[in-house]
Motif scaffolding. Structure first.
Motif, PDB file in Angstrom:
ATOM      1  N   SER A 212     -12.599 -22.917 -17.285  1.00 33.59           N
ATOM      2  CA  SER A 212     -12.286 -23.962 -18.012  1.00 33.59           C
ATOM      3  C   SER A 212     -12.548 -25.497 -17.996  1.00 33.59           C
ATOM      4  N   ALA A 213     -12.793 -26.712 -18.853  1.00 32.53           N
ATOM      5  CA  ALA A 213     -12.544 -28.098 -18.522  1.00 32.53           C
ATOM      6  C   ALA A 213     -11.146 -28.334 -19.028  1.00 32.53           C
ATOM      7  N   THR A 214     -10.327 -28.041 -19.947  1.00 31.34           N
ATOM      8  CA  THR A 214      -9.709 -28.040 -20.645  1.00 31.34           C
ATOM      9  C   THR A 214      -9.034 -27.245 -21.361  1.00 31.34           C
ATOM     10  N   GLY A 215      -9.665 -26.041 -21.400  1.00 31.93           N
ATOM     11  CA  GLY A 215      -9.439 -24.834 -22.033  1.00 31.93           C
ATOM     12  C   GLY A 215      -8.351 -23.962 -21.635  1.00 31.93           C
ATOM     13  N   MET A 232     -13.522 -28.287 -13.168  1.00 27.03           N
ATOM     14  CA  MET A 232     -12.984 -27.545 -13.965  1.00 27.03           C
ATOM     15  C   MET A 232     -11.935 -26.909 -13.596  1.00 27.03           C
ATOM     16  N   ARG A 233     -11.086 -26.073 -13.792  1.00 24.62           N
ATOM     17  CA  ARG A 233      -9.680 -25.011 -13.127  1.00 24.62           C
ATOM     18  C   ARG A 233      -9.750 -23.875 -14.039  1.00 24.62           C
ATOM     19  N   GLY A 234      -9.490 -23.569 -13.076  1.00 25.80           N
ATOM     20  CA  GLY A 234      -9.578 -21.510 -13.197  1.00 25.80           C
ATOM     21  C   GLY A 234      -9.294 -20.726 -12.547  1.00 25.80           C
ATOM     22  N   LEU A 246     -17.115 -10.028 -13.726  1.00 27.31           N
ATOM     23  CA  LEU A 246     -16.347 -10.706 -15.306  1.00 27.31           C
ATOM     24  C   LEU A 246     -17.159 -12.341 -15.146  1.00 27.31           C
ATOM     25  N   THR A 247     -16.836 -12.446 -16.058  1.00 30.40           N
ATOM     26  CA  THR A 247     -17.079 -14.262 -15.928  1.00 30.40           C
ATOM     27  C   THR A 247     -17.406 -14.720 -16.535  1.00 30.40           C
ATOM     28  N   VAL A 248     -16.284 -16.046 -17.181  1.00 30.38           N
ATOM     29  CA  VAL A 248     -16.221 -16.899 -18.612  1.00 30.38           C
ATOM     30  C   VAL A 248     -16.259 -18.043 -18.218  1.00 30.38           C
ATOM     31  N   ASN A 249     -16.800 -19.061 -18.867  1.00 34.70           N
ATOM     32  CA  ASN A 249     -17.038 -19.952 -18.429  1.00 34.70           C
ATOM     33  C   ASN A 249     -16.996 -21.202 -20.054  1.00 34.70           C
ATOM     34  N   THR A 250     -15.838 -21.441 -20.674  1.00 36.85           N
ATOM     35  CA  THR A 250     -15.908 -22.229 -21.573  1.00 36.85           C
ATOM     36  C   THR A 250     -15.809 -24.208 -21.019  1.00 36.85           C
TER      37      THR A 250
END
Length: 274
Positions: A212-215, A232-234, A246-250
């Motif tokens: 996520s960029a800021t979430g 991005m950070r993750g 399992l991949t999530v991108n916001t």
């Protein structure tokens, strides 16, 4: 081809239904898989009549003069229909809804849904589910198969069942899923500002990447570590045997991935840790 024009409560029976295609502006449609003879029960009709057709096993239900007639009625009067359809369990179902709500239960075949603002509930559906909405929400329990979900602001909620593949894309809609992962399952969720909350068994195996960029990103899996990028950070790593993905991108949506014990009941919406 057999065709009926329905403008009052009516019950029709059919033989040899192999597929269902329904278009409904407003009201409700319930599709029930059963071993009984296929049927259509129309409980209420307001506005343009319903047109029911049956040809070569294809059962179709729509409003007569679907756009010209309906748009004229919408300007001055109410358009509404209440329908219950019984079909074989292996009958593919295709629904196109404007503001109508839908319930689909027990179907073991491809299910296709297009909805503007209507809410859709799936119960015990097996096979491939393909859902596209604008603001309509999809709620499901006991699914077994694959799910493809695309929406602008509609929410997706999955409770229970096994998922071989989940592909969800929303702008601001929320994605919440409490599910089992089957073997080499593939889960991919992309949102702009929508919240993502996932809950899987602690024994699940997958390569995980949450970005996520800021979430905010939170997880209860100790084996996942933080990874920083230029924008991005993750959180990423391997859980279990790593068989699935399992991949999530916001962009700004918060992300939560929780584990549950294998014998712990699944819940409709994963609990969010504070």
């Amino acid at each position: 081809m057999s065709r009926w024009t329905i403008d009052e409560p009516t019950t029709l029976g059919f033989d040899g239904v192999v597929a269902l295609r329904t278009t409904l502006i407003a009201g409700s449609v319930s599709v029930l898989a059963s071993d009984e003879r296929p049927s259509v029960i129309v409980g209420e009709v307001a506005g343009p009549p319903l047109l029911v057709g049956h040809e070569a096993g294809m059962l179709t239900i729509t409003h007569e003069r679907i756009w010209e007639g309906v748009l004229s009625w919408l300007r001055t009067q109410r358009v509404h229909a209440s329908i219950t359809v019984t079909v074989p369990r292996d009958c593919p179902v295709s629904l196109t809804l404007v503001s109508a709500d839908a319930l689909i239960t027990g179907v073991a075949a491809r299910t296709s849904i297009k909805s503007a603002s209507g809410g859709v509930t799936l119960d015990g559906v097996r096979g491939a589910v393909d859902a596209n909405t604008v603001s309509g929400a999809i709620e499901a329990q006991g699914l077994d198969g694959t799910v493809s979900f695309t929406s602008v602001s509609g929410d997706l909620s999955l409770a229970g069942g096994s998922v071989e593949r989940l592909a969800a894309r929303t702008v601001s809609g929320r994605v919440a899923a409490d599910m089992d992962l089957v073997g080499a399952s593939r889960v991919e969720v992309n949102t702009v500002s929508g919240e993502v909350a996932l809950r899987v068994p602690e024994s699940a195996g997958a390569e995980v990447a949450l970005t996520s960029a800021t979430g905010r990103i939170e997880t209860s899996f100790a084996g996942l570590g933080e990874r920083e990028r230029a924008v991005m950070r993750g959180v990423a790593g391997t859980i279990g045997d790593g068989a699935g993905r399992l991949t999530v991108n916001t962009v700004s949506g918060p992300v939560t991935l929780l584990g549950r014990e294998d014998d712990e009941p699944e819940i409709a919406e994963p609990r969010m840790e504070k």
